[in-house]
Scaffold this active site. Structure first.
Site, PDB file in Angstrom:
ATOM      1  N   ARG A  14      29.763 -17.544   1.120  1.00  0.00           N
ATOM      2  CA  ARG A  14      28.813 -16.451   0.874  1.00  0.00           C
ATOM      3  C   ARG A  14      29.106 -15.713  -0.430  1.00  0.00           C
ATOM      4  NH1 ARG A  14      27.957 -12.795   5.942  1.00  0.00           N
ATOM      5  NH2 ARG A  14      26.370 -12.056   4.520  1.00  0.00           N
ATOM      6  N   CYS A  15      30.235 -16.033  -1.048  1.00  0.00           N
ATOM      7  CA  CYS A  15      30.669 -15.348  -2.273  1.00  0.00           C
ATOM      8  C   CYS A  15      30.245 -16.146  -3.508  1.00  0.00           C
ATOM      9  CB  CYS A  15      32.187 -15.176  -2.246  1.00  0.00           C
ATOM     10  SG  CYS A  15      32.880 -14.570  -3.802  1.00  0.00           S
ATOM     11  N   MET A  16      29.540 -15.491  -4.414  1.00  0.00           N
ATOM     12  CA  MET A  16      29.063 -16.151  -5.624  1.00  0.00           C
ATOM     13  C   MET A  16      30.222 -16.665  -6.484  1.00  0.00           C
ATOM     14  SD  MET A  16      26.379 -14.743  -8.469  1.00  0.00           S
ATOM     15  CE  MET A  16      27.491 -13.545  -9.205  1.00  0.00           C
TER      16      MET A  16
END
Length: 117
Positions: free
Chosen positions: A12-14
């Site tokens: 979920r982390c860019m």
């Protein structure tokens, strides 16, 4: 590449996705550890600090996370921080990329590539 590469990854982390993409673009298929689902033990966190070349758990702590403030961790000692990281993996900075006896917190993601050289 002779040494395997592992990434402590949060999809979920860019930044985490960016580091994974950079590795894959260079032909590296890392072992992916979804550390939120498979939380590292305190011993693994200690080992990670060694790989990073530091003794300071703040190097892998998301100090801007609301949970950090809620738990009153500002100014906490090393043991308290490590216990909090083991109990609340959401507080672990991401991504962390490991190759052999070295690791980097890949922020920015390009730091993951530096580990390959």
């Amino acid at each position: 590449m002779s040494e395997p590469v592992t990434i402590w990854h949060n999809p979920r982390c860019m930044k985490s996705r960016g580091a994974l993409t950079l590795l894959e673009e260079r032909g590296v298929t890392p072992q992916i550890r979804r550390y939120l689902d498979d939380a590292p033990s305190r011993a693994e966190l200690e080992q990670m600090l060694t790989l990073l070349g530091t003794d300071d758990p703040l190097a892998i702590t998301r100090t801007g996370e609301a949970l950090f403030r809620e738990l009153g961790l500002k100014g906490a000692d090393r043991d308290t921080l490590l216990d909090a990281l083991a109990e609340h993996p959401k507080l672990i900075e991401r991504p962390i990329v490991i190759r052999g006896a070295h690791a980097v917190v890949a922020r920015p993601p390009e730091l993951a590539v530096d580990l390959l050289d």
